[in-house]
Design a protein around this motif. Structure first.
Motif, PDB file in Angstrom:
ATOM      1  N   ASP A 255       0.800  -1.224   0.000  1.00 62.21           N
ATOM      2  CA  ASP A 255       0.000   0.000   0.000  1.00 62.21           C
ATOM      3  C   ASP A 255       0.834   1.277   0.000  1.00 62.21           C
ATOM      4  O   ASP A 255       0.397   2.316   0.484  1.00 62.21           O
ATOM      5  CB  ASP A 255      -0.999  -0.003   1.162  1.00 62.21           C
ATOM      6  CG  ASP A 255      -0.408  -0.379   2.506  1.00 62.21           C
ATOM      7  OD1 ASP A 255       0.700  -0.948   2.543  1.00 62.21           O
ATOM      8  OD2 ASP A 255      -1.058  -0.126   3.531  1.00 62.21           O
ATOM      9  N   GLY A 256       2.015   1.221  -0.551  1.00 65.15           N
ATOM     10  CA  GLY A 256       2.753   2.407  -0.923  1.00 65.15           C
ATOM     11  C   GLY A 256       3.368   3.216   0.200  1.00 65.15           C
ATOM     12  O   GLY A 256       3.562   2.749   1.322  1.00 65.15           O
ATOM     13  N   ALA A 257       3.656   4.476  -0.142  1.00 64.92           N
ATOM     14  CA  ALA A 257       4.432   5.359   0.731  1.00 64.92           C
ATOM     15  C   ALA A 257       3.823   5.501   2.120  1.00 64.92           C
ATOM     16  O   ALA A 257       4.531   5.476   3.122  1.00 64.92           O
ATOM     17  CB  ALA A 257       4.565   6.727   0.077  1.00 64.92           C
ATOM     18  N   TRP A 258       2.518   5.657   2.194  1.00 60.60           N
ATOM     19  CA  TRP A 258       1.852   5.923   3.470  1.00 60.60           C
ATOM     20  C   TRP A 258       1.123   4.671   3.949  1.00 60.60           C
ATOM     21  O   TRP A 258      -0.023   4.711   4.387  1.00 60.60           O
ATOM     22  CB  TRP A 258       0.915   7.124   3.323  1.00 60.60           C
ATOM     23  CG  TRP A 258       1.671   8.291   2.776  1.00 60.60           C
ATOM     24  CD1 TRP A 258       1.620   8.791   1.514  1.00 60.60           C
ATOM     25  CD2 TRP A 258       2.658   9.062   3.469  1.00 60.60           C
ATOM     26  NE1 TRP A 258       2.509   9.824   1.367  1.00 60.60           N
ATOM     27  CE2 TRP A 258       3.158  10.027   2.551  1.00 60.60           C
ATOM     28  CE3 TRP A 258       3.166   9.043   4.775  1.00 60.60           C
ATOM     29  CZ2 TRP A 258       4.140  10.954   2.895  1.00 60.60           C
ATOM     30  CZ3 TRP A 258       4.143   9.969   5.108  1.00 60.60           C
ATOM     31  CH2 TRP A 258       4.616  10.903   4.184  1.00 60.60           C
ATOM     32  N   SER A 259       1.813   3.559   3.875  1.00 54.58           N
ATOM     33  CA  SER A 259       1.268   2.245   4.211  1.00 54.58           C
ATOM     34  C   SER A 259       0.627   2.212   5.596  1.00 54.58           C
ATOM     35  O   SER A 259       1.202   2.672   6.582  1.00 54.58           O
ATOM     36  CB  SER A 259       2.388   1.211   4.142  1.00 54.58           C
ATOM     37  OG  SER A 259       1.963  -0.035   4.636  1.00 54.58           O
ATOM     38  N   LYS A 260      -0.567   1.624   5.660  1.00 58.16           N
ATOM     39  CA  LYS A 260      -1.233   1.375   6.936  1.00 58.16           C
ATOM     40  C   LYS A 260      -0.771   0.065   7.561  1.00 58.16           C
ATOM     41  O   LYS A 260      -1.014  -0.199   8.742  1.00 58.16           O
ATOM     42  CB  LYS A 260      -2.754   1.320   6.732  1.00 58.16           C
ATOM     43  CG  LYS A 260      -3.380   2.636   6.307  1.00 58.16           C
ATOM     44  CD  LYS A 260      -3.387   3.632   7.448  1.00 58.16           C
ATOM     45  CE  LYS A 260      -4.170   4.883   7.073  1.00 58.16           C
ATOM     46  NZ  LYS A 260      -4.182   5.883   8.165  1.00 58.16           N
ATOM     47  N   VAL A 261      -0.090  -0.751   6.755  1.00 56.21           N
ATOM     48  CA  VAL A 261       0.411  -2.040   7.255  1.00 56.21           C
ATOM     49  C   VAL A 261       1.792  -1.872   7.886  1.00 56.21           C
ATOM     50  O   VAL A 261       2.129  -2.558   8.861  1.00 56.21           O
ATOM     51  CB  VAL A 261       0.466  -3.073   6.108  1.00 56.21           C
ATOM     52  CG1 VAL A 261       1.016  -4.411   6.594  1.00 56.21           C
ATOM     53  CG2 VAL A 261      -0.918  -3.263   5.495  1.00 56.21           C
ATOM     54  N   ARG A 262       2.593  -0.947   7.372  1.00 57.40           N
ATOM     55  CA  ARG A 262       3.973  -0.786   7.822  1.00 57.40           C
ATOM     56  C   ARG A 262       4.129  -0.628   9.340  1.00 57.40           C
ATOM     57  O   ARG A 262       5.083  -1.185   9.924  1.00 57.40           O
ATOM     58  CB  ARG A 262       4.637   0.390   7.100  1.00 57.40           C
ATOM     59  CG  ARG A 262       6.142   0.482   7.372  1.00 57.40           C
ATOM     60  CD  ARG A 262       6.754   1.784   6.874  1.00 57.40           C
ATOM     61  NE  ARG A 262       6.559   1.987   5.473  1.00 57.40           N
ATOM     62  CZ  ARG A 262       5.935   3.022   4.927  1.00 57.40           C
ATOM     63  NH1 ARG A 262       5.436   3.966   5.706  1.00 57.40           N
ATOM     64  NH2 ARG A 262       5.792   3.128   3.630  1.00 57.40           N
ATOM     65  N   PRO A 263       3.249   0.117  10.039  1.00 59.06           N
ATOM     66  CA  PRO A 263       3.443   0.281  11.487  1.00 59.06           C
ATOM     67  C   PRO A 263       3.423  -1.010  12.292  1.00 59.06           C
ATOM     68  O   PRO A 263       3.892  -1.035  13.433  1.00 59.06           O
ATOM     69  CB  PRO A 263       2.269   1.195  11.885  1.00 59.06           C
ATOM     70  CG  PRO A 263       1.981   1.980  10.653  1.00 59.06           C
ATOM     71  CD  PRO A 263       2.187   1.004   9.532  1.00 59.06           C
ATOM     72  N   LEU A 264       2.919  -2.089  11.700  1.00 58.83           N
ATOM     73  CA  LEU A 264       2.982  -3.383  12.388  1.00 58.83           C
ATOM     74  C   LEU A 264       4.415  -3.893  12.476  1.00 58.83           C
ATOM     75  O   LEU A 264       4.719  -4.762  13.312  1.00 58.83           O
ATOM     76  CB  LEU A 264       2.122  -4.414  11.661  1.00 58.83           C
ATOM     77  CG  LEU A 264       0.615  -4.170  11.636  1.00 58.83           C
ATOM     78  CD1 LEU A 264      -0.058  -5.154  10.700  1.00 58.83           C
ATOM     79  CD2 LEU A 264       0.024  -4.302  13.054  1.00 58.83           C
ATOM     80  N   LEU A 265       5.297  -3.367  11.622  1.00 60.39           N
ATOM     81  CA  LEU A 265       6.660  -3.877  11.527  1.00 60.39           C
ATOM     82  C   LEU A 265       7.720  -2.876  11.962  1.00 60.39           C
ATOM     83  O   LEU A 265       8.770  -3.256  12.476  1.00 60.39           O
ATOM     84  CB  LEU A 265       6.947  -4.289  10.077  1.00 60.39           C
ATOM     85  CG  LEU A 265       6.115  -5.455   9.541  1.00 60.39           C
ATOM     86  CD1 LEU A 265       6.253  -5.562   8.033  1.00 60.39           C
ATOM     87  CD2 LEU A 265       6.532  -6.751  10.201  1.00 60.39           C
ATOM     88  N   THR A 266       7.489  -1.597  11.711  1.00 59.68           N
ATOM     89  CA  THR A 266       8.507  -0.585  11.983  1.00 59.68           C
ATOM     90  C   THR A 266       7.843   0.768  12.167  1.00 59.68           C
ATOM     91  O   THR A 266       6.764   1.023  11.614  1.00 59.68           O
ATOM     92  CB  THR A 266       9.517  -0.496  10.813  1.00 59.68           C
ATOM     93  OG1 THR A 266      10.399   0.615  11.022  1.00 59.68           O
ATOM     94  CG2 THR A 266       8.830  -0.330   9.483  1.00 59.68           C
TER      95      THR A 266
ATOM     96  N   HIS B 294      11.276  -9.826  12.210  1.00 63.92           N
ATOM     97  CA  HIS B 294      10.160 -10.611  11.693  1.00 63.92           C
ATOM     98  C   HIS B 294       8.954 -10.551  12.626  1.00 63.92           C
ATOM     99  O   HIS B 294       9.082 -10.683  13.849  1.00 63.92           O
ATOM    100  CB  HIS B 294      10.591 -12.068  11.515  1.00 63.92           C
ATOM    101  CG  HIS B 294       9.470 -12.978  11.138  1.00 63.92           C
ATOM    102  ND1 HIS B 294       8.858 -12.927   9.906  1.00 63.92           N
ATOM    103  CD2 HIS B 294       8.832 -13.950  11.845  1.00 63.92           C
ATOM    104  CE1 HIS B 294       7.896 -13.843   9.862  1.00 63.92           C
ATOM    105  NE2 HIS B 294       7.862 -14.469  11.023  1.00 63.92           N
ATOM    106  N   VAL B 295       7.791 -10.333  12.051  1.00 68.55           N
ATOM    107  CA  VAL B 295       6.517 -10.363  12.771  1.00 68.55           C
ATOM    108  C   VAL B 295       5.631 -11.400  12.089  1.00 68.55           C
ATOM    109  O   VAL B 295       5.382 -11.297  10.886  1.00 68.55           O
ATOM    110  CB  VAL B 295       5.829  -8.986  12.763  1.00 68.55           C
ATOM    111  CG1 VAL B 295       4.439  -9.075  13.396  1.00 68.55           C
ATOM    112  CG2 VAL B 295       6.680  -7.961  13.499  1.00 68.55           C
ATOM    113  N   PRO B 296       5.160 -12.403  12.805  1.00 71.75           N
ATOM    114  CA  PRO B 296       4.330 -13.435  12.168  1.00 71.75           C
ATOM    115  C   PRO B 296       3.108 -12.847  11.475  1.00 71.75           C
ATOM    116  O   PRO B 296       2.418 -11.973  12.012  1.00 71.75           O
ATOM    117  CB  PRO B 296       3.917 -14.324  13.343  1.00 71.75           C
ATOM    118  CG  PRO B 296       4.995 -14.130  14.358  1.00 71.75           C
ATOM    119  CD  PRO B 296       5.402 -12.701  14.232  1.00 71.75           C
ATOM    120  N   GLY B 297       2.887 -13.297  10.255  1.00 77.44           N
ATOM    121  CA  GLY B 297       1.662 -12.963   9.551  1.00 77.44           C
ATOM    122  C   GLY B 297       1.637 -11.639   8.827  1.00 77.44           C
ATOM    123  O   GLY B 297       0.557 -11.212   8.382  1.00 77.44           O
ATOM    124  N   VAL B 298       2.786 -10.974   8.655  1.00 80.10           N
ATOM    125  CA  VAL B 298       2.772  -9.690   7.965  1.00 80.10           C
ATOM    126  C   VAL B 298       4.126  -9.397   7.317  1.00 80.10           C
ATOM    127  O   VAL B 298       5.176  -9.746   7.858  1.00 80.10           O
ATOM    128  CB  VAL B 298       2.390  -8.546   8.947  1.00 80.10           C
ATOM    129  CG1 VAL B 298       3.406  -8.435  10.061  1.00 80.10           C
ATOM    130  CG2 VAL B 298       2.245  -7.222   8.231  1.00 80.10           C
TER     131      VAL B 298
END
Length: 401
Positions: free
Chosen positions: A158-169, A292-296
């Motif tokens: 989902d690009g530059a402003w990813s909503k998924v990224r905060p789960l990892l960093t 590493h975070v499981p599932g993402v």
């Protein structure tokens, strides 16, 4: 890996659609969620070159090289470098049979990938607002409007402003201090022959040595896209008192800022059709890694947003999508697949992100017109793409044994 695992890909750009296509080739059925209403509901931007050592490898994996070649422009690999007076400094014309980096419109690439997915794969109009870990690697996705879904693996495309990224960093993009105004020239050969002559078959780059540049690229269907580039704060238009929705106000500002550019080059700055589109450039810290975070996991700009110098962003995005899909097929568990993918992706993307970001910031930090901004050796660059492609295939064959 079992084909019944629930895989959610957030983002229907090149990375997400490529990942879905290769997964389906392996008999795995993901779901892609994208905020856009349709595949062509917004302007995706101009043209891009797909490199033999990255984007084209992914297209081969997806069985889409013939579809790509039907749309791609081999002649679009041509490049010209001029100074701001219009004097030609360097030219590159691809040799016969050179297909190391053909051009394709961004919109054409996205549509091509989408049309080669199974019907119903992409859920348009699904803007992700929140992801909640459920334990054991599972996550719940919540979308604007109230829709939700659960997945065993969430792939952030989902690009530059990813909503998924905060789960990892907690890494966030930073502004690189460079602004582009995207200008369009329609029916260019008839309506703008001077622009057509300057851009040629492919790409023209011009700079004045003081942090200003014009980049012009031939697209398909008689269109040329031009990018008027300059150093600027994000609120440059406020400071300058320019209404960016007023085409003539923007045009007057650019004519003043580029006043030392010759009359030959002025049409590239001021004769465009339609409004100027603002494009600011941002990048994630590089090299960027995470535990590493499981599932993402992340692919494309969500993982390694970088400056456009070098044209690596989309190429890496496509390769990310294909490699992750292969890893999911090869490994017994999703965790093992993600670890395999990230182990290869981190060093590859990190090196290119650092070099791309450095090239852009150094170029636009220039204040001396005598700075040695030499054009790249495109013939050697193309040979390097081919060499790295052969090496990549050899390593993959060894890995598959």
């Amino acid at each position: 890996m079992t084909t019944t695992s629930r895989i959610a890909i957030v983002g229907g750009g090149p990375a997400g659609l490529m990942c879905a296509r290769v997964l389906q080739g392996h008999g795995i059925q993901p779901v892609v969620y994208d905020a856009d209403a349709t595949v062509d509901s917004r302007d995706p931007g101009g043209t891009l070159d797909l490199h033999a050592d990255a984007g084209q490898i992914a297209l081969e994996d997806a069985g889409l090289m013939d579809a790509f070649r039907a749309l791609a422009r081999v002649e679009g690999q041509a490049k010209t470098r001029r100074d701001h007076h219009g004097t030609v400094l360097a030219e590159f014309t691809p040799a016969e049979g050179d297909e190391a980096a053909p051009e394709i419109d961004r919109g054409q690439l996205r549509t091509m990938l989408y049309e080669h997915l199974k019907p119903g794969t992409v859920r348009w109009g699904h803007k992700l607002v929140h992801v909640t870990p459920l334990g054991g690697g599972a996550h719940r996705l919540e979308f604007a409007g109230g829709a939700s879904a659960e997945a065993d693996l969430v792939i952030g495309a989902d690009g530059a402003w990813s909503k998924v990224r905060p789960l990892l960093t907690d890494a966030e993009p930073r502004y690189l201090g460079v602004h582009f105004l995207d200008a369009r020239f329609d029916d260019v050969d008839t309506r703008h022959p001077e622009v057509s002559a300057i851009v040629g078959d492919g790409h023209m780059f011009s700079a004045d040595g003081d942090g200003r540049a014009v980049i012009v690229q031939r697209n398909s269907n008689g269109v040329v896209r031009g990018y008027v580039a300059f150093r600027a704060e994000l609120d440059w238009h406020v400071t300058a008192g320019v209404d960016v929705t007023d085409r003539e106000a923007v045009r007057s500002y650019l004519v003043r800022e580029f006043s030392e550019w010759s009359a030959v080059m002025r049409p590239l700055i001021a004769d465009n059709d339609g409004d100027y589109v603002q494009r600011s450039f941002w990048a994630l810290p590089a090299p960027l890694t995470w535990d590493h975070v499981p599932g993402v996991t992340l692919i494309g700009d969500a993982a390694h947003l970088m400056a456009p110098f070098g044209g690596h962003g989309t190429n890496l995005a496509l390769l990310d999508g294909a490699e992750l899909a292969h890893a999911i097929k090869k490994e017994i568990s999703l965790d093992d697949a993600v670890a395999r993918y990230e182990t290869a992706m981190f060093p590859r993307s990190g090196e290119l992100a650092v070099s791309s970001n450095t090239a852009l910031t150094r170029f636009f930090a220039t204040t001396s017109p005598d700075a040695p901004h030499l054009p790249p050796d495109h013939a050697r660059e193309h040979q390097n793409y081919r060499t790295r492609a052969a090496e990549y295939r050899r390593h993959r064959a060894e890995d598959d044994q």
